[in-house]
Design a protein around this motif. Structure first.
Motif, mmCIF file in Angstrom:
data_model
loop_
_atom_site.group_PDB
_atom_site.id
_atom_site.type_symbol
_atom_site.label_atom_id
_atom_site.label_comp_id
_atom_site.label_asym_id
_atom_site.label_seq_id
_atom_site.Cartn_x
_atom_site.Cartn_y
_atom_site.Cartn_z
ATOM 1 N N ARG A 1 9.322 6.375 -51.828
ATOM 2 C CA ARG A 1 9.475 7.620 -51.074
ATOM 3 C C ARG A 1 8.999 8.805 -51.913
ATOM 4 N N ASP A 2 9.266 8.775 -53.205
ATOM 5 C CA ASP A 2 8.834 9.865 -54.084
ATOM 6 C C ASP A 2 7.312 9.927 -54.148
ATOM 7 N N GLU A 3 6.641 8.747 -54.260
ATOM 8 C CA GLU A 3 5.182 8.718 -54.291
ATOM 9 C C GLU A 3 4.594 9.222 -52.982
ATOM 10 N N ALA A 4 5.191 8.789 -51.874
ATOM 11 C CA ALA A 4 4.699 9.213 -50.561
ATOM 12 C C ALA A 4 4.778 10.729 -50.418
ATOM 13 N N ASP A 5 5.904 11.309 -50.833
ATOM 14 C CA ASP A 5 6.074 12.763 -50.733
ATOM 15 C C ASP A 5 5.065 13.499 -51.616
ATOM 16 N N LYS A 6 4.797 12.958 -52.802
ATOM 17 C CA LYS A 6 3.840 13.592 -53.710
ATOM 18 C C LYS A 6 2.425 13.545 -53.132
ATOM 19 N N ILE A 7 2.068 12.420 -52.522
ATOM 20 C CA ILE A 7 0.725 12.290 -51.930
ATOM 21 C C ILE A 7 0.535 13.306 -50.815
ATOM 22 N N VAL A 8 1.516 13.397 -49.924
ATOM 23 C CA VAL A 8 1.431 14.335 -48.805
ATOM 24 C C VAL A 8 1.365 15.773 -49.321
ATOM 25 N N ALA A 9 2.188 16.107 -50.315
ATOM 26 C CA ALA A 9 2.210 17.463 -50.853
ATOM 27 C C ALA A 9 0.899 17.818 -51.551
ATOM 28 N N ASP A 10 0.344 16.864 -52.292
ATOM 29 C CA ASP A 10 -0.907 17.129 -52.999
ATOM 30 C C ASP A 10 -2.057 17.318 -52.015
ATOM 31 N N MET A 11 -2.091 16.507 -50.955
ATOM 32 C CA MET A 11 -3.130 16.670 -49.948
ATOM 33 C C MET A 11 -3.032 18.038 -49.291
ATOM 34 N N ALA A 12 -1.793 18.488 -49.029
ATOM 35 C CA ALA A 12 -1.605 19.796 -48.399
ATOM 36 C C ALA A 12 -2.082 20.915 -49.310
ATOM 37 N N ALA A 13 -1.923 20.724 -50.637
ATOM 38 C CA ALA A 13 -2.317 21.760 -51.593
ATOM 39 C C ALA A 13 -3.827 21.755 -51.848
ATOM 40 N N LYS A 14 -4.403 20.563 -51.987
ATOM 41 C CA LYS A 14 -5.825 20.445 -52.354
ATOM 42 C C LYS A 14 -6.752 20.425 -51.140
ATOM 43 N N HIS A 15 -6.269 19.859 -50.028
ATOM 44 C CA HIS A 15 -7.115 19.724 -48.843
ATOM 45 C C HIS A 15 -6.347 20.139 -47.590
ATOM 46 N N ARG B 1 1.010 2.223 -44.105
ATOM 47 C CA ARG B 1 1.665 1.478 -43.024
ATOM 48 C C ARG B 1 2.875 0.723 -43.570
ATOM 49 N N HIS B 2 2.689 0.040 -44.712
ATOM 50 C CA HIS B 2 3.808 -0.671 -45.329
ATOM 51 C C HIS B 2 4.904 0.303 -45.770
ATOM 52 N N THR B 3 4.479 1.471 -46.219
ATOM 53 C CA THR B 3 5.448 2.470 -46.665
ATOM 54 C C THR B 3 6.354 2.894 -45.516
ATOM 55 N N TYR B 4 5.761 3.181 -44.363
ATOM 56 C CA TYR B 4 6.563 3.601 -43.210
ATOM 57 C C TYR B 4 7.502 2.486 -42.765
ATOM 58 N N ALA B 5 7.017 1.241 -42.799
ATOM 59 C CA ALA B 5 7.845 0.101 -42.392
ATOM 60 C C ALA B 5 9.065 -0.034 -43.292
ATOM 61 N N THR B 6 8.860 0.069 -44.599
ATOM 62 C CA THR B 6 9.980 -0.110 -45.521
ATOM 63 C C THR B 6 10.936 1.080 -45.484
ATOM 64 N N ILE B 7 10.424 2.280 -45.235
ATOM 65 C CA ILE B 7 11.307 3.445 -45.106
ATOM 66 C C ILE B 7 12.196 3.282 -43.874
ATOM 67 N N MET B 8 11.623 2.775 -42.768
ATOM 68 C CA MET B 8 12.437 2.526 -41.579
ATOM 69 C C MET B 8 13.530 1.501 -41.879
ATOM 70 N N LEU B 9 13.175 0.452 -42.620
ATOM 71 C CA LEU B 9 14.168 -0.574 -42.949
ATOM 72 C C LEU B 9 15.274 -0.010 -43.832
ATOM 73 N N MET B 10 14.886 0.778 -44.828
ATOM 74 C CA MET B 10 15.889 1.345 -45.732
ATOM 75 C C MET B 10 16.790 2.349 -45.026
ATOM 76 N N ALA B 11 16.294 2.866 -43.896
ATOM 77 C CA ALA B 11 17.129 3.773 -43.100
ATOM 78 C C ALA B 11 18.056 2.996 -42.182
ATOM 79 N N GLY B 12 17.954 1.667 -42.192
ATOM 80 C CA GLY B 12 18.849 0.841 -41.397
ATOM 81 C C GLY B 12 18.477 0.750 -39.934
ATOM 82 N N MET B 13 17.212 1.000 -39.597
ATOM 83 C CA MET B 13 16.788 0.993 -38.203
ATOM 84 C C MET B 13 16.692 -0.427 -37.646
#
Length: 390
Positions: A190-204, A326-338
């Motif tokens: 989750r930390d890596e995902a947030d960093k990727i999204v934030a960096d893209m927003a800053a650079k692109h 895609r795998h990241t979203y799947a595992t985040i959903m699982l960790m949220a207990g969905m």
């Protein structure tokens, strides 16, 4: 002195050899006349007979090439030509054709003996199981999955030769599948995902950032997000209809599973696609474009080269393909207990496929729950053996 493969006649020389289980005898002709059995001519005939036997062994012999008068009844199709003909006869998607073409290229160029003879140059009837195994053994760097894919292509091409009567049996039939283990999902934390999204927003900022954030928080397949159109977006109900795809630049009116599905958008994905409206909505076509040219995405390689790879390198994050969002979203959903059924539906999986693919995370949750029961049993109220101080 006996001469192997040479039959000396009164006024001529015959070369004898076995071809496809049949004994062949052919008189050597020069300028329309039988070659007389002089000592020099006999030595030539012996060399020729040895050459023919070797070519027959390698499956490279053409009767008409050596004995034109015999006609072309024994001329044989080469393995390379057979594979080209097989590929032309396939009615398949372009993405599948590209994979098959890779296999065809491999077999046409692969060395099938110690002399480096290309397997594609062998006659179909001369193809032996040993040739195939030798070609595979020469490429130890290939994964088991790749080998199996290549072997399947060759197997089907040779099976067509059996059907057409060019072969009695398929020489690929006895090749055993290579062992391989499917690589497990490798999601971002989750930390890596947030960093990727934030960096893209800053650079692109703008389209590229919207694209990555939406992808990360919907888990759509690469082809699906490339093919998403505004006509299939319903912002009022916070959902998109996944019914089309773009594969290698080719628009398809179906998805990988040939089943349309509705993906519910969470607040983050909804915000990303809402911001995207200002860029592509009025055009009324694809939702996400390559911001460099304002044209639809057709090739993941361009995205990786210009945006994805530099971002991960800049952040010091171990490289994974964009598909791993895609795998990241799947595992985040699982960790949220969905609910597993809901998660599978969002990703376009069956429940069984979803649970099999992400069993590590599902089992992990169950393991934690079981360990929690043990920890509860180890509470202070649980009787424990008293240990006396020394």
């Amino acid at each position: 002195m006996a001469r192997t493969g040479v039959d000396v006649r009164a006024k001529s020389i015959r070369v004898t050899f076995t071809l496809n289980g049949k004994q062949e005898r052919h008189t050597l002709i020069v300028n329309g006349m039988p070659l007389p059995p002089s000592p020099a001519n006999l030595k030539y005939a012996e060399r020729l007979a040895a050459e023919i036997r070797e070519k027959v062994r390698l499956g490279q012999f053409s009767l008409v090439e050596y004995f034109p008068a015999a006609g072309d009844t024994q001329a044989q199709t080469s393995v390379g030509t057979q594979m080209d003909n097989w590929l032309k006869a396939q009615r398949i998607e372009e993405s599948t054709r590209a994979g098959y073409s890779s296999g065809v290229k491999f077999w046409k160029e692969a060395s099938c003996d110690d002399n480096g003879t290309p397997l594609g140059g062998l006659a179909v009837r001369g193809l032996k199981t040993r040739h195939i195994l030798t070609a595979i053994a020469a490429r130890p760097e290939l994964t088991g999955k790749t080998i199996n894919n290549y072997v399947q292509v060759l197997r089907e091409a040779m099976e067509l030769a059996v059907t057409d009567g060019e072969l009695k049996e398929n020489p690929v039939a006895k090749i055993q599948p290579a062992k391989h283990q499917k690589a497990p999902p490798d999601p971002f934390t989750r930390d890596e995902a947030d960093k990727i999204v934030a960096d893209m927003a800053a650079k692109h900022p703008g389209q590229a950032a919207n694209f990555v954030e939406f992808w990360m928080w919907t888990g759509m397949r690469t082809s699906e997000i490339f093919g998403l159109r505004w006509a299939n977006v319903d912002l009022a109900s916070s959902s998109v209809l996944v019914a089309e795809a773009v594969v290698r630049g080719v628009q398809k009116d179906n998805t990988k599973t040939n089943t349309a599905r509705t993906v519910k958008l969470n607040s983050v994905a909804l915000a990303a696609i809402t911001r995207q409206k200002q860029h592509t909505f009025l055009a009324g076509d694809f939702v996400f474009n390559d911001p460099r040219y304002s044209t639809p995405w057709v090739d993941e390689r361009a995205f990786r080269r210009s945006y994805w790879t530099p971002t991960l390198k800049r952040l010091g994050i171990r490289y994974r393909r964009p598909y791993n969002m895609r795998h990241t979203y799947a595992t985040i959903m699982l960790m949220a207990g969905m609910n597993h059924s809901f998660c599978a539906k969002q990703l376009g999986h069956s429940v069984e496929m979803f649970q099999r693919t992400y069993s590590k995370w599902i089992d992990g949750q169950q393991d934690d729950a079981e360990m929690g029961r043990l920890e509860a049993a180890l509470s202070p109220s649980y009787p424990q053996k008293q240990i006396k101080a020394p």
